[in-house]
Design a protein around this motif. Structure first.
Motif, short mmCIF file in Angstrom:
data_model
loop_
_atom_site.label_atom_id
_atom_site.label_comp_id
_atom_site.label_asym_id
_atom_site.label_seq_id
_atom_site.Cartn_x
_atom_site.Cartn_y
_atom_site.Cartn_z
N ASP A 182 38.66 20.32 30.40
CA ASP A 182 40.15 20.77 31.14
C ASP A 182 40.01 21.57 32.47
O ASP A 182 40.85 21.34 32.93
CB ASP A 182 40.72 21.76 29.95
N PHE A 183 39.03 22.41 32.45
CA PHE A 183 38.75 23.10 33.82
C PHE A 183 38.59 21.97 35.10
O PHE A 183 39.17 22.18 35.87
CB PHE A 183 37.64 24.15 33.53
N VAL A 184 37.71 21.19 34.62
CA VAL A 184 37.46 20.15 35.67
C VAL A 184 38.68 19.23 36.04
O VAL A 184 39.19 19.05 37.02
CB VAL A 184 36.43 19.19 35.24
N VAL A 185 39.34 18.93 35.09
CA VAL A 185 40.61 18.03 35.23
C VAL A 185 41.63 18.83 36.00
O VAL A 185 42.43 18.31 36.89
CB VAL A 185 41.11 17.86 33.72
N ARG A 186 41.63 20.06 35.76
CA ARG A 186 42.85 20.84 36.54
C ARG A 186 42.39 21.23 37.86
O ARG A 186 43.43 21.65 38.77
CB ARG A 186 43.31 22.04 35.67
N ASN A 187 41.18 21.05 38.23
CA ASN A 187 40.76 21.37 39.55
C ASN A 187 40.13 20.28 40.32
O ASN A 187 39.89 20.59 41.78
CB ASN A 187 39.44 22.70 39.55
N MET A 188 39.96 19.17 39.88
CA MET A 188 39.43 18.06 40.54
C MET A 188 40.07 17.13 41.48
O MET A 188 39.83 16.64 42.31
CB MET A 188 38.65 16.94 39.63
N GLY A 189 41.44 17.38 41.29
CA GLY A 189 42.19 16.83 42.36
C GLY A 189 42.49 15.23 42.20
O GLY A 189 42.24 14.83 41.22
N SER A 190 42.73 14.68 43.24
CA SER A 190 42.93 13.17 43.32
C SER A 190 42.23 12.78 44.32
O SER A 190 42.24 13.37 45.23
CB SER A 190 44.21 12.64 42.96
N ILE A 191 42.02 11.26 44.52
CA ILE A 191 41.60 10.63 45.78
C ILE A 191 42.83 9.70 45.94
O ILE A 191 43.64 9.05 45.20
CB ILE A 191 40.42 9.84 45.75
N ALA A 192 43.15 9.35 47.31
CA ALA A 192 44.11 8.31 47.68
C ALA A 192 43.59 7.31 48.90
O ALA A 192 42.70 7.59 49.45
CB ALA A 192 45.28 9.03 48.22
N TRP A 193 44.25 6.22 48.79
CA TRP A 193 43.81 5.15 49.83
C TRP A 193 44.82 4.16 49.82
O TRP A 193 45.79 4.18 49.35
CB TRP A 193 42.56 4.65 49.27
N LEU A 194 44.53 3.38 51.15
CA LEU A 194 45.85 2.42 51.48
C LEU A 194 45.09 1.03 50.77
O LEU A 194 44.03 0.58 51.18
CB LEU A 194 45.86 2.34 52.88
N ASP A 195 46.03 0.52 49.84
CA ASP A 195 45.77 -0.97 49.64
C ASP A 195 46.80 -2.00 50.36
O ASP A 195 48.04 -2.05 49.84
CB ASP A 195 45.96 -0.93 48.33
#
Length: 412
Positions: free
Chosen positions: A272-285
């Protein structure tokens, strides 16, 4: 090992696997160095070389020196070994004896004779010292002569375990009946048979595994039974943190018969700690912006589960470390890999050895572990490659093991 490799070792000086000795050293002195190297990763002893690397040469002929070395290896080491002996002639005409000690020697802890007693030694950098009690215990564990997880924990007993979690395990996870609460003796015998309790000199005590899995307050007697989780804003450790938590308590969650989590344990709270702090990644498709979690959950869970199953709990006062940075996630377990396990074997999915067999089996009952031996290859490496094309790092160094997952996304 060919001559050019030996000369390179000689030129690089003493280190954790290379020792220089004069050949007029005492048998006990040479035996100490042999034992220390064998208790680490094996190594090489050069006879006829000064501490500063100057070649002084053998003072006896080759045959006499070889016999002397072999007698020491048989009579002054316990268990006895047969090292590989060679003799090199140097450019100046001096002879240097080379004693090679196998890195895979199974007899740890090796002990050297010191007077009328046998003493184990540990290699620390370029020096050899007498092993501490903790270090010697880890050597026995590495040889699988003792299992630290079923060692009794002092000042504990039946009352140190959480009865609700124990009943949850036997009744809801294993789907079996157990003695009623009022039948103390029958319940205690069940836990003794399951290695959750251990017969000790002063009565019955909780085992290390029992406390880790079902302890009312595991960290009271096992300060190493936890996770220190920290999220940093940048790519290195610093005083400024985004989030931090010392995660304590039993390893497993209390769950219902249907699998719903009723009370989370250390493993699930760490995820849970990792999930709430890891954020996300974004890219253009094309013309669309896409987004997903920074790491695949299969890889995160497997890294956390492996850390609690395979860590060396004989390293007291040392938590598992979970660190999130802006570019990576690191899960660091105290202790090197168990005897016979290598990073390459883990990557290929051929590992069938666990340092903590009882923990492994009970976590399998809870379905934290499914395909034993395949988790690193399938759930960490393959999941990361499919997720972002990045190969994770698996690093054994300085008596700890690190799993490093990289955040950067590399779309095809």
């Amino acid at each position: 090992m060919i001559r050019i490799e030996l000369l390179e070792l000689l030129a690089n000086g003493e280190n954790s696997c290379v020792e220089f000795k004069r050949d007029d050293c005492s048998p006990s002195d040479l035996a100490r160095e042999m034992a220390a190297l064998l208790n680490l990763e094996g190594g090489v002893i050069f006879l006829g070389v000064e501490d500063d690397g100057e070649i002084s040469g053998l003072t006896r002929d080759r045959g006499t020196t070889e016999e002397w070395v072999m007698n020491i290896a048989r009579q002054n080491l316990q268990p006895a070994v047969i090292p590989v002996w060679t003799c090199m002639e140097m450019e100046g005409g001096q002879n240097v004896g080379v004693i090679r000690l196998n890195a895979d020697s199974p007899g740890k802890p090796y002990k050297a004779r010191r007077g009328n007693v046998w003493v184990s030694f540990t290699r620390v950098g370029s020096t050899s010292r007498e092993s501490t009690r903790e270090e010697e215990g880890r050597l026995y564990q590495a040889s699988r002569l003792i299992r630290y997880e079923i060692k009794g924990v002092s000042d504990t007993g039946f009352e140190s375990l959480d009865r609700d979690r124990i009943e949850n395990y036997f009744c809801d996870i294993l789907n079996r009946s157990i003695p009623v609460r009022t039948n103390f003796e029958a319940m205690q015998q069940l836990l003794l048979n399951s290695d959750m309790l251990i017969e000790m000199r002063n009565g019955v005590g909780a085992s290390v595994a029992g406390m880790l899995l079902f302890g009312e307050n595991p960290n009271r007697r096992l300060p190493q039974a936890g996770v220190t989780a920290v999220a940093f804003p940048g790519t290195r450790k610093e005083y400024n943190t985004v989030d931090e938590e010392r995660i304590r308590g039993p390893l497993v969650s209390r769950v219902s018969k249907s699998g719903a989590v009723l009370e989370k344990g250390v493993i699930d709270r760490t995820v849970d700690f990792v999930v709430r702090n890891m954020g996300s990644i974004a890219w253009l498709d094309g013309g669309r912006r896409r987004r997903k979690q920074a790491y695949p959950m299969d890889a995160v869970r497997e890294a956390v589960v492996n850390s609690v199953v395979h860590r060396d709990y004989a390293h007291e006062m040392t938590d598992i470390e979970v660190s999130l940075y802006s570019d990576r996630l690191e899960v660091i377990s105290p202790g090197g890999l168990p005897n016979g396990v290598t990073v390459q074997k883990m990557m290929e999915g051929v590992v069938r050895v666990a340092r903590n067999e009882l923990l492994k089996e009970i976590l399998r009952d809870y379905r934290y572990i499914e395909h034993y031996g395949m988790g690193v290859r399938n759930r960490i490496i393959e999941s990361m490659l499919q997720h972002n094309g990045r190969q994770p790092d698996l690093v054994e160094k300085d008596d700890r093991f690190t799993v490093r997952l990289w955040k950067k996304f590399e779309p095809n």
